[in-house]
Structures are given as C-alpha cells and as structure tokens.
Motif scaffolding. Structure first.
Motif, PDB file in Angstrom:
ATOM      1  N   GLU A  91       0.877  -1.060   0.154  1.00 52.92           N
ATOM      2  CA  GLU A  91      -0.089   0.096   0.024  1.00 52.92           C
ATOM      3  C   GLU A  91       0.869   1.250   0.040  1.00 52.92           C
ATOM      4  OE1 GLU A  91      -3.977   0.316   2.399  1.00 52.92           O
ATOM      5  OE2 GLU A  91      -2.611  -0.881   3.615  1.00 52.92           O
ATOM      6  N   ARG A  93       1.006   4.161   1.853  1.00 49.98           N
ATOM      7  CA  ARG A  93       0.442   4.427   3.049  1.00 49.98           C
ATOM      8  C   ARG A  93       1.388   5.005   4.055  1.00 49.98           C
ATOM      9  NH1 ARG A  93      -2.759   0.197   7.253  1.00 49.98           N
ATOM     10  NH2 ARG A  93      -2.737   1.553   9.005  1.00 49.98           N
ATOM     11  N   LYS A 111      -2.804   6.302   7.237  1.00 53.52           N
ATOM     12  CA  LYS A 111      -4.297   5.921   7.427  1.00 53.52           C
ATOM     13  C   LYS A 111      -4.489   5.899   8.811  1.00 53.52           C
ATOM     14  CE  LYS A 111      -4.953   3.407   2.895  1.00 53.52           C
ATOM     15  NZ  LYS A 111      -5.345   2.294   2.515  1.00 53.52           N
TER      16      LYS A 111
END
Length: 464
Positions: A91, A93, A111
């Motif tokens: 990801e 992220r 996140k």
C-alpha cells in the motif's frame, strides 16, 4: 480469484497516472532553523472546493529537536507493479521522513486519517548507522525492491556516502545497496531507468562542507560534487562516471524520463564557477554508453552590491542557483526553480536536446524580492526551491527554503516561509493561483512537498 488488489494509486504507466483523481492534500516537511522546537510534517489543503483551501490543516511534530527534515517519500508506489517486483499488493500508506542533520528516520501512517498522519516508528541514528553503514539520509525513493535511502556520509560522517535499502512493510534496514561502488564517493540523489536496468546517482558533499553552510574555499576550489554515476540496477555494480568538470558545482536533482522506453533524463548543476550561471544537462544513451550534454544555461543577473549578502557582494550579481527541477509525467515539461533570482521557469523538453522556454513567474529572490498577487505587494524573500507537479501536469507547487544554514548565507535577514501554487497551461504559460499563497508559521520553514496519491517525482513506471 484472489481478493488481493493492488493499491488503486499504483499505475502501470505515467499516462494512466495522469488520468488519476486530483490531489486534495499536500504533505510538507518543515523544520525549525533554530533547532529549539521539533520539526513538523504539515498537511496542506489543496482542494479548491474546500473552505480550508490553501491553509495548513494539521502540523505533526517530531519527537525530537534538530532533525532538519528533508527529502521524504512514500513506502510504496507504482514501481511495485513491475514484473520483477515481489510485492504488488503493498500500500502507498506510509511516509518515510528523514532528518538530514540528525540521521533519524520517521515513519508516518497516513491511514486511517490522511489529514492527520501519525508517527508509528522512529529509527534512531545509532540503528541507522549500525545496520546501513550510512548517516545523513537525504533522499527517499520507493522502488521495485523496497525503499531506497540515499545518504551523504558513512557511519563516521565521512566518505563515502551511498544508498541503503529498507523493507517497505516493516521499515527494517536491510543494508547497503552497492556491491561494487567503483570510484563513487559523494552522494546526493538517485533514481533509475527501469527499462534499462540502470540506476543513476548524483553528488553534493560531506557533512563538514554543508552542515554549517557552504564553505567558500570548497566551492571556489571546485571540490563539491560535479559527477553523475551510472550503475547496473540488478547487480548493484558501478558501470560509468560522467564528470561535468569542476567549474559545474553541485550536481543535484535527477529527473529521468517517466516513460521506461526513453533512455534520457535531466539534472541541474547549481552554479558555475566561470560566471555564476546555472545549467541543466540531459543524459542519454550514446551507443552502448551513457553520455551527457548541457542543454540549458541560465545566466547570473547583475545587481547592486548593497542588495547582496556578504557571500555575493564581491560579484555584483545574483546567481540563479537552480536548486530543484521537476519533470511532468508526460515527459514534456521541465520546471526549473531559480532560488537565487526568484524565478520559476517552464521548459518544453519534448526534444530533450533542444528545450524551449515556455513560461516564467517571479517571486522572492535575493535582490528582487518580488511579491505575490496575494501578498499585497509586500517584498518576499527566499525563492522557488522545492517544486512538485501534479500527476495531470496542470498544477505546480513550491516552497522557498533550501537548508537552514545555507538559507542564512544567501538570505541573511532570515527566510520567512511560504508555499505557492501555479497553474500551468496545456502548452505554455505559468500563472499564480491568486487564492493560494500560504504564509508559513514563523517558527518553521517549509521544504519538500509530496502530493496525496503520488506526484511527478514520487513514482517510476514499468510500462510505456
């Protein structure tokens, strides 16, 4: 059928990335030049439809002081879709945020709330030095094998600088990247041509020559970096050096073509000892070797010595000091930040050997102190420095601080930070967005920018 899906912000090609949704957030590394307060990662609203457009939404302080946050990046990006990448389901992220002065590396999770990232791990300087053999992490790039960290010095703070790899999921340090470094000693940036199994690296200098500012004797002696290095990306062995000559000092930002079928890229030399000009060079394949040639030269501008810092008074001129460049995802436009003269230039580089100037704005500058439409005519200092371009190529963002100790050499009254957005026309032109002039909190100065979901200098692509 597997339920695992690649991250939707990974794109096989730059063309597909350009069609992605527009960014709504920018992440900006900011530092306290006095080292009295922690550095911060700022989250800026870049959504024109938002009531908070052009403001800082959140400031995430680091746990320590004096890091001097610098060139950060994502843990994963579009290169993870390459055929040889063993982790397509990673990801985008985490932000990997290095402290250039402290050698500390911060991992921030974007996140579950991208507007308020949280620090989830800090790699302390001792761990970085012990496991990688390097210190002064400067540039972060996500690549097909993991996270590449270009560092300016070895564990003792001396030569050679180089590259180490981190795991993109655990953030553990795997170790030094180079198998055979050949003559390479200095480091600055590194990027690659995935279609040609080639990594390119550039040069700055050692900590003793920049941490307290540029050293005039080193600069005038031509002892800062002036070479490019070419490596086999897979065997991790040094293959070739191209020397721009000692007069072309500080060979910095590497911007290879995004299309993996194209074997060329651009790099800036900050200053010429011959006449204080700055230059852009293109590298390219010439037979079975790499070659480079100067394709843009930007001259110094005469100025009243009374307006110049002590560093420049004797010259009676302002050098452009091209400190950053950015290449649009379609490989058509190169943006050139002239931190000294306060100019942002836009070149059409459809033919990489014959760039054409197609746009320019001015803000700040050592002598000119040009204002911004939203600044009420107030003189501004600093100049276009770290520049980032949206995936669709229509928005250009930049900040005005280079490095604390060097800021003060060229702007001795101290830099008041700002962030600016430009609108870029489809074929030419550059214009200020009058709604986006972000005056930075006085305690900190803004540096590197990253855009939500990726930007023109965050990703590399395996497919044309």
């Amino acid at each position: 059928m597997s339920s695992w899906q690649p991250d939707p912000t990974f794109y096989p090609s730059a063309r597909l990335a350009a069609d992605a949704p527009k960014e709504t957030l920018a992440y900006v590394a900011t530092f306290d030049p006095t080292r009295q307060m922690p550095d911060e990662l700022a989250v800026v609203d870049v959504n024109p439809g938002s009531p908070d457009y052009g403001t800082i939404l959140n400031r995430i302080p680091m746990p320590n002081k004096g890091d001097e946050l610098h060139h950060f990046g994502w843990n994963a990006c579009s290169s993870h879709l390459c055929p040889n990448a063993p982790h397509p389901h990673s990801e985008r992220r985490y932000l990997v945020v290095p402290g250039l002065r402290s050698s500390r590396i911060h991992i921030l999770d974007t996140k579950p709330d991208p507007r308020r990232p949280s620090i989830v791990r800090v790699l302390e300087p001792d761990e970085v030095a012990k496991k990688s053999g390097y210190t002064r992490p400067h540039t972060i790039h996500c690549g097909p094998q993991g996270i590449y960290v270009v560092s300016l010095a070895n564990a003792q703070g001396e030569a050679p600088g180089g590259i180490f790899l981190m795991d993109h999921d655990t953030f553990d340090i795997r170790g030094r990247w180079e198998i055979d470094r050949g003559p390479q000693e200095l480091a600055y940036d590194a990027w690659w041509h995935l279609g040609y199994d080639t990594l390119v690296s550039s040069e700055w200098g050692l900590p003793a020559t920049f941490e307290n500012g540029l050293v005039p004797e080193v600069l005038l002696g031509g002892k800062y970096g002036h070479r490019l290095h070419f490596w086999d990306l897979n065997t991790r062995k040094h293959k070739q050096t191209i020397d721009f000559g000692e007069e072309n000092q500080l060979v910095f930002e590497l911007r290879p073509a995004h299309d993996p079928t194209k074997a060329h890229g651009f790099v800036n030399s900050v200053i010429s000892l011959k006449d204080l000009s700055a230059s852009i060079w293109t590298w390219y394949r010439d037979g079975d070797k790499w070659a480079a040639r100067k394709v843009i030269e930007i001259p110094a501008e005469p100025a009243d010595p009374a307006l110049l810092p002590p560093f420049l008074k004797g010259f009676g001129a302002v050098p452009p000091l091209v400190t950053d460049i950015a290449l649009s995802l379609d490989d058509r436009f190169l943006y050139v930040a002239c931190w000294g003269t306060g100019e942002m230039r836009r070149y059409d580089v459809s033919d990489p050997h014959r760039p054409e100037l197609v746009g320019s704005v001015r803000v700040g500058g050592i002598a000119s102190r040009a204002s911004h439409p939203a600044a009420g005519g107030a003189p501004l200092n600093g100049g276009p420095q770290m520049v980032e371009v949206s995936r669709d190529g229509s928005r250009v963002y930049f900040t005005n601080s280079l490095y604390g100790a060097i800021d003060d050499q060229f702007y001795p009254d101290g830099i008041n930070g700002w962030m600016v957005k430009l609108d870029a026309g489809a074929s030419s032109g550059l214009a200020f967005d009058p709604e986006f002039y972000l005056e930075w909190p006085k305690t900190h100065r803004p540096h590197q920018i990253r855009l939500e979901g990726g930007d023109a200098s965050s990703d590399s692509y395996c497919y044309p």
